[in-house]
Write a protein that holds these residues in place. Structure first.
Motif, short mmCIF file in Angstrom:
data_model
loop_
_atom_site.label_atom_id
_atom_site.label_comp_id
_atom_site.label_asym_id
_atom_site.label_seq_id
_atom_site.Cartn_x
_atom_site.Cartn_y
_atom_site.Cartn_z
N TYR A 146 -4.92 -68.36 2.32
CA TYR A 146 -5.57 -67.41 2.82
C TYR A 146 -4.61 -66.34 3.44
O TYR A 146 -3.36 -66.63 3.69
CB TYR A 146 -6.94 -67.42 3.69
CG TYR A 146 -6.34 -68.54 5.03
CD1 TYR A 146 -5.82 -68.02 6.29
CD2 TYR A 146 -6.26 -69.80 4.81
CE1 TYR A 146 -5.57 -68.58 7.24
CE2 TYR A 146 -6.11 -70.55 5.91
CZ TYR A 146 -5.65 -70.01 7.24
OH TYR A 146 -5.38 -70.65 8.32
N ARG A 168 -11.93 -69.08 -3.83
CA ARG A 168 -12.91 -69.84 -3.13
C ARG A 168 -12.52 -71.18 -2.76
O ARG A 168 -12.02 -71.92 -3.53
CB ARG A 168 -14.31 -69.83 -3.78
CG ARG A 168 -14.68 -68.41 -4.14
CD ARG A 168 -16.12 -68.45 -4.71
NE ARG A 168 -16.59 -67.16 -5.08
CZ ARG A 168 -17.34 -66.65 -4.34
NH1 ARG A 168 -17.63 -66.76 -3.17
NH2 ARG A 168 -17.81 -65.22 -4.50
N THR A 171 -13.28 -61.80 2.42
CA THR A 171 -12.11 -62.92 2.28
C THR A 171 -11.64 -63.01 3.78
O THR A 171 -12.61 -62.84 4.77
CB THR A 171 -10.65 -62.39 1.64
OG1 THR A 171 -9.79 -63.22 1.53
CG2 THR A 171 -10.35 -60.95 2.33
N ARG A 194 -10.36 -62.75 -7.59
CA ARG A 194 -10.25 -64.27 -7.06
C ARG A 194 -9.66 -65.10 -8.03
O ARG A 194 -8.87 -66.24 -7.60
CB ARG A 194 -11.81 -64.70 -6.89
CG ARG A 194 -12.35 -63.90 -5.80
CD ARG A 194 -13.70 -64.72 -5.43
NE ARG A 194 -14.67 -64.26 -4.47
CZ ARG A 194 -14.42 -64.01 -3.33
NH1 ARG A 194 -13.51 -64.60 -2.63
NH2 ARG A 194 -15.04 -63.58 -2.54
N GLN A 222 -13.40 -62.49 9.27
CA GLN A 222 -13.51 -62.24 7.80
C GLN A 222 -13.05 -60.97 7.67
O GLN A 222 -12.76 -60.02 8.63
CB GLN A 222 -15.37 -62.09 7.85
CG GLN A 222 -15.76 -63.30 7.44
CD GLN A 222 -17.32 -63.13 7.17
OE1 GLN A 222 -17.84 -62.30 7.35
NE2 GLN A 222 -18.09 -64.16 6.36
N ARG A 263 -4.79 -66.23 -2.53
CA ARG A 263 -5.32 -65.94 -1.18
C ARG A 263 -7.04 -65.52 -1.48
O ARG A 263 -7.77 -65.51 -0.47
CB ARG A 263 -4.61 -64.87 -0.52
CG ARG A 263 -4.70 -63.53 -1.12
CD ARG A 263 -3.72 -62.25 -0.29
NE ARG A 263 -2.40 -62.59 -0.39
CZ ARG A 263 -1.57 -62.87 0.68
NH1 ARG A 263 -2.14 -62.88 1.97
NH2 ARG A 263 -0.34 -63.28 0.47
N LEU A 264 -7.37 -65.33 -2.65
CA LEU A 264 -8.71 -64.95 -2.70
C LEU A 264 -9.64 -66.17 -3.42
O LEU A 264 -10.82 -65.91 -3.61
CB LEU A 264 -8.95 -63.68 -3.58
CG LEU A 264 -8.40 -62.52 -2.85
CD1 LEU A 264 -8.71 -61.51 -3.84
CD2 LEU A 264 -8.93 -62.19 -1.46
#
Length: 221
Positions: free
Chosen positions: A200, A195, A102, A187, A110, A192-193
């Motif tokens: 974030y 894709r 993440t 996710r 990262q 925030r996870l």
């Protein structure tokens, strides 16, 4: 309405002040108002539920009419109220380990989420956020090394060879099916996870708070 000054139960409405109802006690004749300190606990619970269903803090703030920083503060308080110790795995279970990528502050920064999962019961046994290095892996290892297990199933990352005993090390995607499913659920439930999203983490602390809340929910359905 009970009078806060003399505790007499008989009070009457006595107009409003700045939109707040006033009362006058029939016994002591004193005027008072009633105030609700802080937000309704039900609103706090609703905000936490919406967050764990995939909504971002700013979206929750717009829906509930509160500031997104208030939502953030409520999430921290909720996480602090949870028990610190992870669930205990049963004897002869198999522990799967994996990392999930993440971002923190910006998309070029990262952060790796290391997870350990009981492959039989699907409960998360530990997690740590950091870099994809041996040092971070050893922090996770300290959380799970005392648990009774038949073996550990990580992916092919070489870092695992530095702390997992060789006799219990079973590397390969064949041994990570349960934890890969968990990664998808994380996710799905945390904005925030997601894709390719605008959401974030702004800090490592809030990432850990979010994970602690969601993992507690998944471990206790």
């Amino acid at each position: 309405m009970q009078c806060p000054h003399c505790a007499h139960p008989d009070s009457i409405r006595y107009g409003t002040s700045r939109g707040v109802q006033r009362y006058r006690c029939q016994a002591c004749r004193r005027i008072f108002q009633t105030f609700q300190r802080g937000k309704d606990p039900a609103l706090k619970q609703q905000a936490c539920q919406l967050y764990l269903e995939g909504m971002g803090m700013r979206a929750i703030g717009r829906v509930l009419g509160i500031h997104h920083k208030t939502v953030s503060r409520w999430l921290v308080q909720a996480a602090q109220a949870l028990p610190a110790s992870p669930p205990q795995t049963e004897a002869c279970s198999f522990i799967e380990i994996d990392e999930l990528c993440t971002f923190i502050v910006k998309k070029k920064s990262q952060c790796w989420l290391w997870l350990a999962v009981d492959s039989i019961f699907g409960k998360v046994l530990g997690f740590v956020c950091g870099r994809r290095t041996i040092k971070t892996g050893k922090v996770l290892w300290q959380q799970i090394k005392h648990l009774p297990t038949m073996g550990y199933g990580p992916d092919l990352l070489k870092a695992y060879e530095n702390f997992i005993p060789h006799t219990k090390h079973y590397a390969g995607k064949t041994f990570t099916t349960q934890i890969e499913s968990l990664n998808c659920r994380l996710r799905h439930y945390l904005a925030r996870l997601h894709r390719k999203t605008l959401c974030y983490s702004k800090s490592k602390t809030m990432l850990e708070v979010s994970l602690k809340l969601l993992i507690h929910k998944l471990n206790n359905p």
